[in-house]
Design an enzyme around this catalytic site. Structure first.
Site, PDB file in Angstrom:
ATOM      1  N   ASP A 140       0.878  -1.158   0.000  1.00 33.08           N
ATOM      2  CA  ASP A 140       0.000   0.000   0.000  1.00 33.08           C
ATOM      3  C   ASP A 140       0.923   1.216   0.000  1.00 33.08           C
ATOM      4  O   ASP A 140       2.124   1.112   0.284  1.00 33.08           O
ATOM      5  CB  ASP A 140      -0.943  -0.014   1.220  1.00 33.08           C
ATOM      6  CG  ASP A 140      -2.131   0.933   1.017  1.00 33.08           C
ATOM      7  OD1 ASP A 140      -2.056   1.797   0.113  1.00 33.08           O
ATOM      8  OD2 ASP A 140      -3.128   0.836   1.761  1.00 33.08           O
TER       9      ASP A 140
HETATM   10  C1  NOJ Z   1      -3.890   4.072   0.053  1.00 32.69           C
HETATM   11  C2  NOJ Z   1      -5.070   3.164   0.129  1.00 32.69           C
HETATM   12  O1  NOJ Z   1      -5.075   2.495   1.363  1.00 32.69           O
HETATM   13  C3  NOJ Z   1      -5.109   2.159  -1.002  1.00 32.69           C
HETATM   14  O2  NOJ Z   1      -6.309   1.454  -0.937  1.00 32.69           O
HETATM   15  C4  NOJ Z   1      -4.968   2.837  -2.310  1.00 32.69           C
HETATM   16  O3  NOJ Z   1      -5.037   1.897  -3.358  1.00 32.69           O
HETATM   17  C5  NOJ Z   1      -3.663   3.607  -2.350  1.00 32.69           C
HETATM   18  N1  NOJ Z   1      -3.662   4.582  -1.267  1.00 32.69           N
HETATM   19  C6  NOJ Z   1      -3.444   4.329  -3.670  1.00 32.69           C
HETATM   20  O4  NOJ Z   1      -4.345   5.358  -3.803  1.00 32.69           O
END
Ligand code: NOJ
Length: 981
Positions: free
Chosen positions: A375
């Site tokens: 993530d």
């Molecule tokens: C953080 C989020 O938790 C995740 O779900 C997402 O895909 C990424 N940011 C990218 O935006």
């Protein structure tokens, strides 16, 4: 220069970033053990305030589309004067502030000592090394062969380039990897997400995950996934960052539960698998996220909440397998190409550096053949995360946003050259990524031409046609960044139609006294000639649009007007939003007198609007989202399950005063999850209640479809609605304040979340999991359970060996090959794979995790995608007869639950094994015409369905003594058919 260009797109800018090699986190963090003691050192120069500023800048960079910069405020001179006064006062405050800070630091350190003492230095997650190699599953054989052939031709820096994002806002998507143009391997565009294409124009704002979960319609779930992927392909996206299946919904107030499909692993698992199949059948790599235990937003990541470390979700092995990992297993079985590891820690080891989770569970036990991506900034170590099984660093920045200090990129190159990351680990990372690309057919040059014809044709960072090519750097080069490709489908294939269907089927009717619904298109149900016009009043802010447009707040981070999606990275820009108000006016045009008061407070002078009605439609909502934003005191997770913005009071007033007490009130709720309805649900004026979840762009139209019976409601609750918040149990509480310096969240309720907790404690819910009404009635009969002939053994058959993964030359190349080509000009903060000097490379004997060379025994539960194939052997077929006993056609959701043998004891040790009263194992949605028409419903049960996870054996165990109860019915508490197996 040309050669350099092949590695990263567009970098003709001046060299202005010094390499930041000093204090390489790569050399210091070697295992979960080393993580806590070493990587956190990198944080000592890290200023949380700066981080916030960074986040703010990030949000500001992108204005909602279609909005100008007009209206920006400058500080008027009086305000400046006020500021000076504040400054004097603030000097007096300095002392107090320092005192406060000192006290907090002291308290935290006391907590810290406690945490340090209570949490072992290497966390509580067992080590699992080395990382299993991809390419062991027959279904991926061809893709791995092609991938290995390509990877064998790559240089070291080219390989690293594929594994690491180029940095936040450096290219057009939220995540972009480096290309190997020389070999025809593109920069991959990774884009959110679960409900459509984030930060893009001309796309569809689909209903939220919780809405599609509430449809319980496998076919529709598949179609939604497929339509999203069509849009992704047309926009030039390679990897979609969805579906979301974690959070699972342990805590009903969890901020991101709405992105997933409901509070049950089987519902989540089936919905995730259907979505993944839809996405990947269209040639896009899907991402199963967030692995694992990211059940709440508070403290989900380091520093976002002021704590230096993210929360630890402490989950026991059995609970992990039977609840939280279950949907991921289903996703892998469906062939998912990517898994995203989550921000939080699990058992005090970061999920993106946790070898037990990534190497052990994902890659060995679940046979995952794709790649694990972090993530965004969830990666907290360099070497340690590589060894623990991470394959791709996203967005490529290291511990902080956009500072150019990567944990991988040139650091990974260095780590391979100095031998702290083995060459074969890097080869495996790259091969997994390239194989996933082949597996979905993205090597087809006709469908996926190279840039400029192909590649992303939109920018996440501006709505303008011309924009910066690398907005995250200082480079000012501009070009066409938005081509405004219409991806929404046309005519019968328009995705808006599909979105409308999903929103209507995801609407759950929970109360319908006197069959007030469906409404008649003629106004009065039995309208007589000359009768006065039917009077309809619409009430509540949630019925209308946000006056500043549906995209007024970045990432939908405010609750103004009708609620149609939650907020955060899981949101998209609405191409349009049909409000309930607009759709209801249109639907009643000419047949009823419609008036409205689209606000939550009805002033005295407007009360006539309420009194002068036959029917009142009242709207209220409850919103939440991702933890990097807050709205009205809600920081991601909801503070409670109440309706927001005084929704309860509004509903009560409308219900009591509609038509001076003689009117009928229909309540419509848009919400991210369960809401407490006790305040109003039993009021005599409340005749019907519709839970419309998060309907997306077609909100109003979908609601009208249900209100008038064009679509017979068939949504069922994907969670329980309790009478009191406490009824969900102690484990359902969000941890709002840190309880230790590393906040600890113990999942001590184990398997008992949602309906399993209510069943165990004998608590009567208001509306149970799986419940929902229809405009017709159904009857179930003729349960038939047919056991299949299979080997009735406690354990599944031995795991199959799988095929041999590809082999690579493990020779480490000469460091000079990893230098940037002469004259290569770097963009500031852009992440590159090049080392800056061969002198930095000191080959040595680095302390690998102690168990690195003594691999653990392979899991007997593994052997193929999703686990040991024998777990999916069908052990029984179940069928029943469904009759539509009403007059109108309708869809029923038939649900199958199993109960394990009562008072079961382990057949070898005699230890008692505890089981939930019942667990969902299957569901089918069937359309049956009215007037006693029948349909047959069929289910299959697999060995895994009737097994439990035994931690001692590290395997799924199927009780062979005693009998299983099989219950089939319409909800978790309405199970008219019961048999044994
Ligand atoms: C953080 C989020 O938790 C995740 O779900 C997402 O895909 C990424 N940011 C990218 O935006």
């Amino acid at each position: 220069m040309a050669e350099a260009y092949e590695l990263r797109r567009g970098k003709y800018a001046k060299l202005d970033t010094p390499e930041s090699d000093s204090g390489s986190p790569l050399r210091r963090s070697l295992d979960d053990a080393y993580r806590t003691s070493s990587d956190e050192e990198d944080l000592d120069e890290f200023d949380p305030l700066n981080y916030d500023a960074g986040t703010l800048k990030r949000k500001k960079t992108r204005r909602p589309r279609g909005e100008s910069l007009r209206g920006q405020e400058t500080i008027p001179s009086e305000k400046a004067g006020t500021r000076r006064r504040w400054y004097c006062v603030s000097r007096m405050c300095v002392g107090l502030t320092l005192l406060f800070v000192a006290t907090v630091v002291l308290l935290l350190s006391v907590g810290g000592i406690w945490a340090w003492k209570s949490v072992p230095e290497d966390g509580q997650s067992p080590p699992w090394y080395p990382s299993p190699k991809g390419g062991t599953d027959e279904k991926w054989r061809d893709s791995y062969k092609k991938a290995a052939d390509l990877v064998r031709q790559m240089t070291l820096v080219e390989k690293v380039n594929v594994t690491t994002g180029v940095g936040w806002e450096m290219e057009m998507c939220v995540g972009n990897t480096g290309a190997v143009t020389r070999l025809g391997f593109p920069s991959l565009c990774l884009q959110d997400g679960p409900i459509g294409i984030r930060f893009a124009d001309n796309i569809t704002a689909f209903p939220g995950g919780i809405t599609i979960g509430a449809t319980w319609n496998k076919d529709l779930i598949y179609k939604r996934g497929r339509a999203q992927a069509v849009e992704a392909r047309l926009k030039g996206i390679n990897v979609l960052l969805g579906p979301t299946m974690g959070p699972l919904g342990r805590m009903p107030a969890g901020g991101r539960n709405w992105e997933g499909f409901g509070a049950d692993p089987v519902l989540q698992g089936i919905a995730a698998a259907q979505t993944i199949k839809g996405i990947q059948d269209e040639g896009i790599v899907a991402t199963a996220k967030h692995f694992i235990g990211n059940e709440q937003e508070h403290f989900r990541q380091s520093w976002e909440w002021g704590t230096p470390n993210a929360i630890s979700s402490n989950i026991d092995d059995r609970t992990l397998h039977e609840l939280y990992a279950w949907p991921f297993a289903e996703s892998i079985k469906a062939g998912v190409g990517s898994v995203m590891c989550s921000y939080n820690q699990v058992n005090n080891s970061y999920a993106c550096g946790n070898s037990k989770l990534m190497n052990g569970i994902l890659k060995d036990e679940l046979g995952f053949q794709g790649f694990v991506q972090s993530d965004w900034l969830a990666q907290r170590s360099g070497v340690a995360s590589a060894l623990a099984g991470l394959d791709m660093s996203m967005p490529g920045d290291g511990l902080r946003w956009a500072d150019g200090k990567a944990l991988w990129g040139h650091q990974l190159t260095k780590a391979v050259l100095n031998s702290s990351v083995p060459m074969d680990r890097l080869d495996d990372m790259v091969t997994r990524i390239v194989a996933a690309w082949y597996q979905v057919g993205q090597d087809d040059k006709k469908k996926w031409p190279a840039p400029p014809e192909g590649g992303p044709n939109f920018s996440s960072w501006t709505g303008e046609k011309i924009g910066l090519l690398h907005p995250g750097s200082d480079d000012k080069t501009t070009g066409v960044v938005n081509k405004f490709v219409d991806a929404q489908g046309k005519g019968e294939d328009s995705h808006g139609k599909l979105a409308r269907r999903v929103a209507a089927e995801g609407t759950v009717l929970v109360k319908n006294d006197g069959d007030i619904l469906p409404l008649s298109r003629k106004g009065w149900k039995d309208a007589k000639e000359g009768q006065a016009k039917y009077r309809v009043g619409i009430f509540g802010e949630d019925s209308r649009l946000n006056e500043n447009g549906p995209n007024n707040c970045p990432d939908r981070g405010c609750n103004v007007g009708t609620l149609a999606q939650g907020w955060g990275s899981g949101s998209v820009d609405f191409p349009y939003l049909v409000s309930p108000l607009q759709a209801i006016y249109e639907a009643f045009e000419g047949v009823a007198k419609v008036t409205d008061w689209a606000a939550n407070k009805i002033p005295k002078e407007k009360e006539d609007l309420l009194h002068d009605q036959d029917l009142c439609l009242v709207f209220a909502n409850s919103d939440s989202g991702e933890g990097y934003m807050q709205d009205a005191g809600i920081r991601g997770d909801r503070n409670d399950l109440n309706l927001q913005k005084n929704g309860n009071l509004l509903i009560k007033k409308v219900a009591e005063e509609c038509g001076n007490g003689n009117g009928s009130t229909v309540v419509v709720i848009h919400a991210v999850g369960p809401v407490n309805v006790e305040f109003f649900v039993d009021l005599p004026g409340v005749k019907a209640v519709l839970l419309a979840h998060l309907p997306g762009q077609e909100s109003g139209n979908a609601l009208v479809d249900v209100l008038f019976g064009d679509i017979n409601p068939s949504g069922r609750l994907p969670y329980t609605i309790a009478k009191k918040d406490e009824d969900y149990g102690p484990g359902s509480k969000i941890l709002y304040y840190p309880n230790q310096i590393v906040p600890q969240q113990n999942f001590s309720e184990g398997l008992y979340i949602d309906y399993r907790y209510f069943d165990k404690k004998g608590i009567e819910p208001r509306y149970e999991f799986g419940f929902g009404l229809s405009y017709t009635t159904f009857h179930l009969s003729s349960l038939l359970i047919s056991p299949k002939s299979f080997k009735k053994t406690l354990l599944p058959a031995p795991r199959p060996n799988g095929i041999e993964p590809p082999q690579f030359d493990t020779k480490v190349p000469d460091p000079s090959t990893a230098l940037a080509p002469e004259g290569f000009q770097k963009l500031s903060k852009y992440i590159y794979p090049y080392i800056s000097s061969v002198k930095d490379i000191k080959v040595g004997k680095y302390p690998y995790p102690p168990t690195y060379n003594t691999p653990p025994e392979l899991s007997p539960a593994g052997g193929a995608e999703g686990g040991n194939p024998d777990l999916y052997t069908v052990v029984a077929e179940v069928s029943a007869s469904l009759t539509n006993t009403g007059k109108v056609d309708g869809d029923a959701v038939v649900q199958l639950y199993i109960s394990y043998p009562e008072n079961y004891v382990d057949e070898e040790t005699g230890e008692p094994v505890d089981f939930p009263v019942k667990v969902l194992r299957g569901f089918e949605k069937l359309h049956v015409e009215g007037g006693d028409k029948r349909a047959e419903v069929k289910f299959v049960l697999t060995r895994k369905d009737v097994s439990y996870w035994c931690t001692r054996r590290g395997n799924w165990v199927m009780p062979t003594k005693g009998s299983f109860k099989i219950s089939v019915g319409f909800s978790s508490r309405d199970l008219p058919l019961v048999g044994t197996f």
